[in-house]
Each structure stands twice: as structure tokens, then as C-alpha cells.
Scaffold this active site. Structure first.
Site, PDB file in Angstrom:
ATOM      1  N   HIS A   1       3.424  -2.968   1.008  1.00 31.32           N
ATOM      2  CA  HIS A   1       3.340  -3.701  -0.144  1.00 31.32           C
ATOM      3  C   HIS A   1       2.915  -2.849  -1.212  1.00 31.32           C
ATOM      4  O   HIS A   1       3.516  -2.866  -2.439  1.00 31.32           O
ATOM      5  CB  HIS A   1       2.110  -4.871  -0.021  1.00 31.32           C
ATOM      6  N   GLU A   2       1.955  -2.094  -1.189  1.00 36.54           N
ATOM      7  CA  GLU A   2       1.268  -1.329  -2.512  1.00 36.54           C
ATOM      8  C   GLU A   2       2.268  -0.324  -2.633  1.00 36.54           C
ATOM      9  O   GLU A   2       2.746   0.028  -3.892  1.00 36.54           O
ATOM     10  CB  GLU A   2       0.073  -0.633  -2.186  1.00 36.54           C
TER      11      GLU A   2
ATOM     12  N   HIS B   1       4.903  -1.452  -4.955  1.00 38.65           N
ATOM     13  CA  HIS B   1       4.701  -1.485  -6.344  1.00 38.65           C
ATOM     14  C   HIS B   1       4.860  -0.143  -6.851  1.00 38.65           C
ATOM     15  O   HIS B   1       5.174   0.109  -7.877  1.00 38.65           O
ATOM     16  CB  HIS B   1       3.153  -1.929  -6.557  1.00 38.65           C
TER      17      HIS B   1
END
Length: 675
Positions: A463-464, A467
Site C-alpha cells: 500500500h505505502e 503511494h
């Protein structure tokens, strides 16, 4: 620039290893003075209302200020000390005051309004549009007392949010329970070993348990001792509240923050803060968001009720628990999952060694987005931090820091932040490459073995990274709309949630697993069980997210800040939840996303963007090869339409450029087993 102060060195990367608390004030003295002078220069009547002329003077000065302050803020979040905290808090009002004044300067606003959009590139036009909107939201059209009050509100809000964050961290760090061996029956061995090592490091007997996730969650999921689970649960859900240590109570701060936000909204001519929040977002109005959340809650509720009924029946039949309490549900859920799918999270975790997971993550990123990732070197704030570079065709594209481990003095949770943006610098004409932080809070390895990640940890890491890729793979040269800058807040989770999907693909997982003892990859049979369990309790999880999001939006639209906010939370739970926490639970008091993290009246963004990310991922499902591997052509199209475009156009345009149509809810419901 002064060579003796590391915060004033902008030659390349931040000198994290050299920054000391005593550097903060002098660096900001200098940088604020320079930014101030630049502002006065560009707002002089004779200065031309031209994009590049202003950028060359003002943007260069403010970017330096932003980078130095970003370094201090980052260290404050990952390496908190009393001295650094004091230096940060002393500087916070001055920095806030400058940014507030800059964003509401009517002379500068007039310069931007006087620009001819036809003379600008498409990227600059989008940045100009955003800038004019932000001036209005920043109070540039206010005058006299209203303008002064707006500035006071911003400064006070920054102080209160920082204090909220400190209280949440301090309340978490203040708790420790030294358990006996007998109390830890059922708790995974690596967690027990880490707890024993933590106690020994303090010269104490027993096993040190804390409220940090790598310690807290495994006890709640696997610990057979019900009294121990209750002890930890009570401590966890009452952190920073009127139910815990009064030194860390966030109740009054929450009330003050809400009152200031409402006052700010009314000064700007809006009815409530929810209306202010959605102006720069994809959603048209708070009501549209509320309707979206309630619609999703209605669809998820039957599945959640079925999940709960199944747990109640199992708890009575197998665990002799007739009246389960809140501290029992994670344990019941884990035991049910083990019975139903014949595997446990612990069994899976043994295959996810951190080095192997990183290698697998890099492989998918390199394959999908046609880049190369390599170890790089840079000054870091902790020995456990790693630094990497991303290249395409031998050219540097971006770099990132990875800080994976939980530790004292480090804020909980996981996040991505930017160190600097991609920017064709107006002062030098050179291209500045983007740099990002990827921060997690995983358990560390014990007894010389590599760190083991849960599958949830792996999802968090992906997820990170999503980003980070959004920030680093951008091809936009205008700083204010490159990477994540200028992307609508409710669309910014699209690339991060999109990446999570790969954590469920067999051809990805088998390359990123190696058993901690045998080195064997994840067996196909175990993977099949994981897939069967993928949507285990997805109804309950969806309602939990909706509960947070609806509470957040109603708090900022319908709630009177002078009143207690707990009854509103109870009302939201009555409406959407099927699992009610006890009356003493105070989850709002550590809801840092909305009180200290920029998600105020925007927590719905996670669910909103899930619709986009699930639909985007469906394009990969539709074009996967016979071998099950994702199509490189689809990856290239996604990279070009969404990642490379950054904030240079509205998110819906980027989505339609990739998908060829508007997003639909179908893929999300299908992915979560609620179709």
C-alpha cells in the site's frame, strides 16, 4: 548557505544523521527571512504577474523552507526525543503563521489572478487553477478582523493537532505489562521471544507487552488468557482519553479542534467544515459522501450480520464463550478462521521473511512499471533504515527511504511522505528527481532470524509503496502538480490500494515467500486456503471502515462542537455497526487521521478510492496472460495514465484515460465477496 547547519544544506539529500534540536531555530530564522523577502519581492507592484518569474523567486525560497521543515517534522515522527519535540513545538507557530499568511496574501492572489492561462503549459494551467482555489480556501478574500482571526485559527489548530499526536504517542509508550510465561499460552513464539528480550533489555523479569501493534495484536488474536486480553484491550481503547492517564487526555483538544474548524468554515462562507473539505476533492458535497457510505453500509450489512452470527455460534460451540466481549472477538475470529480454513496467520507468517518480501515487491514493481530498483546510500536517522533508487533505462527516476520497524519514540501506523518533488527547477533549469519516505511499524527479527511479516503487514508495505510510486514515477515537471501534489485527496488512495491486490496473486506470492527455517516457498495448498479466507469477515471490516468514515463526516457537518461527541459516535454505531464496543471505549481519542493527519471530513477517501482501485485492477484481471502474470502493456498504460500524470489533470480524467469509462462499484463488491 551555512555549511555548519545541516538543515541549510540543499545540495542533495537531507543530512538526517547530523540534524540536532539546536539546528532547528537558527535554520528557520534564515529560511523564514528568505521566504519573507521573496514574498515581498514578488508582490511589489512592479513585479511581473508571470508564472516563471514568481516561481524563480518565491517558489525556490518556499521549497527550501518546506524541505527543511519536512526534515524536522519527519524526525519528530520517527525519532521523537524531548529535546527535538521542544524545538519542533517552539518553531511550529512561526512556520504555521508564515504558510497561513502566504496562502492568504491578497497581493500574491492578485498576481495569480492577473496571469494569462493561455501563456502557460497545460501543467502550469492546472497548478494555477489549484492555486487560485487554494487562495480562496486559505482566506485570501478575507479582510480586517476576519483575516486576522483566520490566521489565529490556523496557528492554534496546528498546535492542538501536534499535542493530540503527542498524547496518542505518549499514552501508547507509557503502557507496559510484564506478563508471566503462563499468561502467554497461545501467543506466537516470535512475539514471546521479542517480549522476553524487551523485558531483559530493561533488566526486568517476565515478558514485556506494549500497545504497539506487533506486541498488542498477536496477544488479542492468539492469547488464550482472557484476563490478559481484557487488560490489554482496556488499555488500548482508553488511550489518551478521560478513561486513562489524565496527562494524555485528548477530550478537550478534540472539542477545541472541532470548534476551530467550524469557525474557519463560517469565516470562509461555508455552513460547516465538511463543505470546506470537499471543495478540492472528487466528491461534490458532504451529502454525496454520506449517501455513498450509507449505500455501501446497506450492501455490506447482511454479510456482516452473517459474519457475526457465525462467530457467536462458533464461540459457544467450540470455546464455551456464551457472552463474548470486545476483547474476545479477534481471538474468536482467529480460531474460527483456523477451523474453517485449516490454517493460521502464524503459519502464513513463517513464509514472509522481510528480505524475501522486499525482493518480491521489487520484482513486481520492476516488471509492471519497466524500472530497476537498486540499493543506494544516504544519511539516515536509524541504522534500520534502508535507501533505494529507481531507474529507467539507466536514468535516475526517484529514490526512497524505507523505515520498517516499530520502536519507542516512533509514531504508530504506516505512511508515505515526500522528501522533495520532481521539479524542473526554475532557478537552475535542472530536473530535480523525487524522493519519498515509506514508513511502517513491523516487528523486528529475533534470535538472529530475519523479521517475519504477517500477510497484513505485506499488504501495508505494498500500500505505502503504491503511494511512493505515485510520487516517484511522475513525469510532470511542475512541482505543484507532480506526483501526489495536486491529486484530489479522495483519489490519492487509488495507487496505494491498487498495489494491495498483488498480495493475493499466486505468481507474485510464490516469488516473495521463503520459510524462515526451511527456505521453502509458500505451498500452493496454503495459498488456496488463504484465498478461500480472503473475504473472511469482509462485511464486518467494511462496516468498521464505514463507521469511522461516517462518524468523521457527520462530526464535521451535523455535530455541534460545544456538545460531547461521544453520543454521535454511539448514534453512528447504532446505524451501521453490528459489533458494539463497550461504553468505556474511546477510539475517537486516538483517531489521528482526522485530528492530526489531514483526513478531517476526508476519511471516506479510503472507501471512495477503493472503488477506483478495484476497477483499475480489474483491467489487469481482464488482460492477464495464460500464465496468470499481469500484462506489461496494461502496466504501461496504467503507469502512463495514472502514475505519470500525477496531479496534472483531474483524477477522473486520468481514470478514464486508463479505463476508457467512468468507474463502477461492481469490481469492489466482487473483490470483497459481496457481489
Amino acid at each position: 548557505m551555512s555549511s555548519s547547519n545541516p538543515l541549510l544544506d540543499f545540495q542533495d539529500l537531507p543530512l538526517f544523521d547530523q540534524v540536532r534540536p539546536e539546528h532547528v531555530a537558527p535554520a528557520l530564522d534564515q529560511l523564514l527571512a528568505q521566504a519573507e523577502a521573496a514574498l515581498e519581492t514578488v508582490t511589489a507592484p512592479s513585479f511581473p504577474a508571470e508564472w516563471l518569474a514568481i516561481a524563480r523567486t518565491l517558489d525556490v525560497a518556499t521549497e527550501r523552507l518546506g524541505r527543511a521543515w519536512g526534515t524536522v517534522s519527519h524526525l519528530n515522527a520517527v525519532a521523537d526525543t524531548p529535546e527535538l519535540r521542544a524545538a519542533y513545538n517552539a518553531a511550529l507557530p512561526r512556520v504555521t503563521e508564515f504558510w497561513t499568511r502566504l496562502g492568504s496574501d491578497e497581493r500574491l492572489y492578485a498576481k495569480y489572478k492577473a496571469m494569462d492561462p493561455a501563456a502557460l503549459t497545460a501543467e502550469q494551467q492546472q497548478a494555477l487553477k489549484n492555486a487560485v482555489r487554494n487562495f480562496v480556501l486559505g482566506g485570501a478574500e478575507l479582510t480586517g478582523d476576519a483575516k486576522a482571526r483566520y490566521a489565529e485559527i490556523q496557528e492554534r489548530q496546528a498546535e492542538l493537532s501536534q499535542k493530540f499526536s503527542e498524547n496518542a504517542l505518549d499514552a501508547t509508550d507509557a503502557f507496559a505489562y510484564y506478563a508471566s510465561e503462563g499468561e502467554l499460552a497461545g501467543v506466537p513464539q516470535d512475539v514471546v521471544e521479542a517480549a522476553r528480550a524487551a523485558a531483559q533489555a530493561e533488566g526486568k523479569e517476565g515478558y514485556k507487552l506494549t500497545l504497539k501493534m506487533p506486541s498488542y495484536l498477536p496477544v488479542m488474536q492468539f492469547g488464550h488468557d482472557r484476563a490478559l486480553r481484557e487488560r490489554l484491550y482496556r488499555a488500548y481503547v482508553t488511550r489518551a482519553s478521560d478513561q486513562g492517564d489524565p496527562r494524555f487526555d485528548n477530550t478537550a483538544l478534540i472539542r477545541d479542534i472541532l470548534a476551530l474548524r467550524e469557525e474557519e468554515a463560517k469565516l470562509l462562507g461555508f455552513r460547516n467544515f465538511g463543505e470546506v473539505s470537499v471543495v478540492p476533492k472528487m466528491a461534490d458535497s458532504p451529502q454525496q459522501v454520506i449517501d455513498f457510505l450509507r449505500d455501501l453500509a446497506g450492501r455490506a450489512r447482511p454479510y456482516a450480520e452473517r459474519d457475526l452470527e457465525e462467530m457467536r455460534e462458533f464461540a459457544a460451540r467450540r470455546l464455551d464463550l456464551r457472552e463474548p466481549q470486545s476483547w474476545d472477538w479477534p481471538y474468536i475470529g482467529e480460531r474460527l478462521k483456523e477451523e474453517k480454513y485449516a490454517f493460521s496467520e502464524q503459519e502464513v507468517k513463517a513464509y514472509f521473511t522481510a528480505p524475501k518480501v522486499m525482493a518480491g515487491l521489487f520484482k513486481i514493481v520492476e516488471t509492471l512499471f519497466e524500472v530497476t530498483l537498486r540499493k543506494d546510500s544516504a544519511p539516515v536517522w536509524n541504522p534500520g533504515v534502508e535507501f533505494y533508487r529507481i531507474e529507467r533505462n539507466g536514468q535516475l527516476v526517484g529514490q526512497f527511504y524505507l523505515d520498517p520497524a516499530a520502536r519507542k519514540g516512533k509514531r504508530g501506523g504506516a505512511w508515505m511522505d515526500d522528501v522533495r518533488a520532481r521539479w524542473l527547477r526554475p532557478d537552475t533549469g535542472t530536473l530535480q528527481t523525487p524522493v519519498a519516505h515509506l514508513v511502517c511499524n513491523f516487528a523486528e527479527g529475533v534470535d538472529g532470524k530475519p523479521a517475519l511479516l504477517t500477510h497484513d503487514d505485506v499488504i501495508t508495505l505494498f500500500h505505502e509503496t503504491g503511494h511512493g510510486l505515485h510520487h516517484m514515477l511522475t513525469q510532470v515537471n511542475e512541482r505543484d502538480v507532480s506526483g501526489i501534489s495536486g491529486v484530489e485527496w479522495d483519489a490519492v488512495e487509488l495507487p496505494s490500494q491498487f498495489m494491495e491486490n498483488f498480495c493475493w496473486e499466486w505468481d507474485v506470492l510464490r516469488h516473495m515467500t521463503a520459510h524462515v527455517d526451511t527456505g521453502e516457498p509458500l505451498p500452493r495448498a496454503l495459498y488456496d486456503k488463504m484465498m478461500q479466507a480472503r473475504n473472511f469477515q469482509s462485511g464486518l471490516q467494511t462496516l468498521r471502515q464505514i463507521e469511522f468514515a461516517l462518524f468523521d463526516m457527520l462530526l464535521h457537518t451535523e455535530h455541534d462542537p460545544a456538545q460531547d461527541f461521544m453520543p454521535l459516535l454511539a448514534k453512528v454505531r447504532d446505524e451501521v455497526s453490528v459489533l458494539r464496543p463497550p461504553a468505556f471505549s474511546r477510539t475517537a481519542h486516538t483517531f489521528s487521521h482526522i485530528f492530526a493527519g489531514g483526513y478531517a471530513a476526508g476519511y471516506y477517501s479510503y472507501k471512495w478510492a477503493e472503488v477506483l482501485s478495484a476497477d483499475a485492477y480489474a483491467a489487469f484481471e481482464e488482460t492477464a496472460g495464460e500464465d496468470g502474470l499481469p500484462s506489461v502493456e496494461t502496466g504501461r498504460k496504467y503507469r502512463q495514465a495514472i502514475l505519470e500524470a500525477g496531479g496534472s489533470r483531474p483524477a477522473i480524467e486520468s481514470f478514464k484515460a486508463f479505463r476508457g469509462r467512468e468507474p463502477t462499484l461492481d469490481a469492489l463488491l466482487r473483490h470483497q465477496g459481496m457481489a
